[in-house]
Scaffold this active site. Structure first.
Site, short mmCIF file in Angstrom:
data_model
loop_
_atom_site.label_atom_id
_atom_site.label_comp_id
_atom_site.label_asym_id
_atom_site.label_seq_id
_atom_site.Cartn_x
_atom_site.Cartn_y
_atom_site.Cartn_z
N GLU A 1 -5.88 -2.57 -8.03
CA GLU A 1 -5.81 -3.90 -7.42
C GLU A 1 -7.21 -4.50 -7.42
O GLU A 1 -8.17 -3.83 -7.80
CB GLU A 1 -5.25 -3.82 -6.00
CG GLU A 1 -6.12 -3.01 -5.03
CD GLU A 1 -5.62 -3.07 -3.59
OE1 GLU A 1 -4.91 -4.01 -3.23
OE2 GLU A 1 -5.98 -2.16 -2.83
N ARG B 1 2.29 -2.70 9.19
CA ARG B 1 1.17 -2.19 8.39
C ARG B 1 -0.05 -1.95 9.28
O ARG B 1 -0.81 -1.00 9.07
CB ARG B 1 0.86 -3.18 7.26
CG ARG B 1 -0.10 -2.62 6.24
CD ARG B 1 -0.22 -3.52 5.03
NE ARG B 1 -0.80 -4.80 5.37
CZ ARG B 1 -0.88 -5.84 4.52
NH1 ARG B 1 -0.40 -5.71 3.30
NH2 ARG B 1 -1.43 -6.97 4.88
N LYS C 1 -5.68 -1.06 5.63
CA LYS C 1 -6.53 -2.25 5.63
C LYS C 1 -7.76 -2.00 6.51
O LYS C 1 -7.89 -2.53 7.62
CB LYS C 1 -5.72 -3.46 6.09
CG LYS C 1 -6.16 -4.75 5.40
CD LYS C 1 -5.11 -5.81 5.50
CE LYS C 1 -5.66 -7.17 5.21
NZ LYS C 1 -6.30 -7.34 3.91
N1 PLP Z 1 -4.96 -5.79 -1.45
C1 PLP Z 1 -6.04 -6.00 -0.71
C2 PLP Z 1 -7.22 -5.14 -0.93
C3 PLP Z 1 -6.04 -7.02 0.25
O1 PLP Z 1 -7.13 -7.24 1.00
C4 PLP Z 1 -4.91 -7.83 0.41
C5 PLP Z 1 -4.88 -8.88 1.43
O2 PLP Z 1 -4.29 -8.76 2.45
C6 PLP Z 1 -3.81 -7.59 -0.40
C7 PLP Z 1 -3.85 -6.56 -1.32
C8 PLP Z 1 -2.58 -8.42 -0.29
O3 PLP Z 1 -1.78 -8.05 0.80
P1 PLP Z 1 -0.84 -9.11 1.48
O4 PLP Z 1 0.00 -9.69 0.42
O5 PLP Z 1 -0.03 -8.30 2.44
O6 PLP Z 1 -1.70 -10.11 2.14
C1 COI Z 2 -5.77 -11.41 2.99
O1 COI Z 2 -5.28 -11.81 1.93
O2 COI Z 2 -5.30 -11.72 4.08
C2 COI Z 2 -6.93 -10.56 3.01
O3 COI Z 2 -7.10 -9.84 3.95
C3 COI Z 2 -7.89 -10.67 1.93
C4 COI Z 2 -9.22 -10.86 2.47
C5 COI Z 2 -10.10 -9.72 2.41
C6 COI Z 2 -9.80 -12.18 2.51
#
Ligand code: PLP
Ligand code: COI
Length: 342
Positions: free
Chosen positions: A221, A82, A185
């Site tokens: 989200e 990612r 991200k």
């Molecule tokens: N959506 C956003 C905006 C996030 O910052 C995060 C955190 O990483 C997620 C979703 C969840 O992604 P993940 O499960 O890969 O941490």
């Molecule tokens: C995560 O869940 O790792 C994120 O990046 C969320 C965060 C903005 C604290």
């Protein structure tokens, strides 16, 4: 950070300065091999594109200890991939998977004393970061890049832990554009969410859940996690959209719910009017883990889910218990998702 006086059970989700971080530098078309450094401050050009034009992206991961004290990462290759997708979209050089893994593992190993012991619900949060640096003024990609991995021990993202939170369904602001960078991200998505979050908190909500930026009808989200909803009959639905982050935790939930629990899981557009049929709801992400959503406010009306919004429902609880156990090696890793840091 003072290790001797750390109460692992009471850690919050905040930055702590740990002794080492990994830095690798890209210049003239190539990455150097990277190294551990002790200084937590950066010295970069005032004109660096990461500062002016938001040319940066990041990742979020965790290292956790199993009962026997070994240290594990959860699905780290997914984060590495990612990170590469984010870099491509923002015209930054991809960090090779091997360099990403080396940076993550070296940063964790060098700070191993800061990986919380098993059983406290705490973990070592890992923050890989890629920034465009060097001298620049016009809108163009940076001449140099820095890949950083720093780590810090953390507790739950929502201070109440595994307790239901309340969300405001945002009707005024968007966090991302329909064909923008909501699916990568990038820091800009988060700065866009600060103002709506401040207003929502003043109104008494814990977080904001956004609607799709085109029609404002379908769930997207929250500012820091994906979401899922549970309908009667153990049917789970989670939003499908090209303007949300592809959450690795959500992917895990989808697979566990289908393959381990035999639930029906739908990845689809979810209309805001379906809210009255939700029996449970949850937020999911690395930081959020799985956090039950007790209620959501939409256009002045509050919708409450399981137990009047006061407790986590059984599906959310079951997913939380299984996935948190899996991440620390308490249940069999059938899918090969754990990677040891040695
Ligand atoms: N959506 C956003 C905006 C996030 O910052 C995060 C955190 O990483 C997620 C979703 C969840 O992604 P993940 O499960 O890969 O941490
Ligand atoms: C995560 O869940 O790792 C994120 O990046 C969320 C965060 C903005 C604290």
């Amino acid at each position: 950070m003072d290790l001797k006086n750390t109460n692992w059970a009471e850690l919050d989700f905040s930055y702590k300065n740990t002794p080492y971080r990994f830095h690798a530098h890209w210049k003239d078309g190539k990455w150097d091999e990277g190294r551990l450094v002790t200084e937590n401050k950066l010295s970069i050009d005032e004109s660096a594109p990461c500062l002016h034009y938001g040319q940066q992206c990041f990742e979020g991961m965790k290292a956790q200890r199993s009962k026997d004290g070994r240290i594990w990462l959860f699905r780290p290759i997914e984060n590495a991939k990612r990170f590469q997708q984010s870099a491509r979209r923002l015209m930054m050089p991809e960090v090779p998977i091997e360099l990403f893994m080396k940076g993550v593992k070296e940063a964790v190993k060098a700070n191993a004393d800061y990986v919380p012991p098993y059983g406290y619900g705490a973990s070592l949060y890992i923050r890989p970061l890629l920034i465009g640096i060097g001298e620049n003024l016009g809108v163009r990609p940076a001449p140099e890049y820095l890949f950083i991995v720093f780590v810090c021990p953390v507790g739950p993202y929502f201070k109440q832990g595994f307790k239901p939170i309340s969300l405001k369904v945002e009707t005024e602001y968007d966090r991302a554009a329909p064909n923008g960078i909501g699916n990568v991200k990038a820091g800009g998505n988060y700065s866009a969410s600060l103002w709506p979050l401040k207003i929502a908190r003043e109104e008494g909500f814990d977080e904001v859940v956004y609607l799709d930026p085109k029609e404002h009808k379908y769930f997207e989200e929250t500012g820091a996690s994906n979401v899922f909803f549970v309908f009667e009959g153990n049917v789970i639905a989670t939003p499908k959209s090209n303007s949300i982050l592809n959450s690795i935790t959500r992917g895990t939930i989808v697979q566990v719910a289908r393959e381990e629990f035999g639930y029906t899981v739908e990845e689809r557009r979810i209309h805001v009017d379906e809210m009255s049929k939700f029996v449970e709801a949850g937020a999911c992400g690395t930081a959020a883990v799985i956090t039950p959503i007790g209620s959501m406010g939409y256009k002045g009306k509050i919708y409450k889910f399981y137990a009047d919004g006061k407790e986590a429902g059984p599906v959310t609880r079951k997913l939380y218990d299984y996935i948190t156990a899996l991440q620390v090696g308490d249940v069999e890793d059938k899918w090969g998702w754990l990677e040891e840091v040695t």
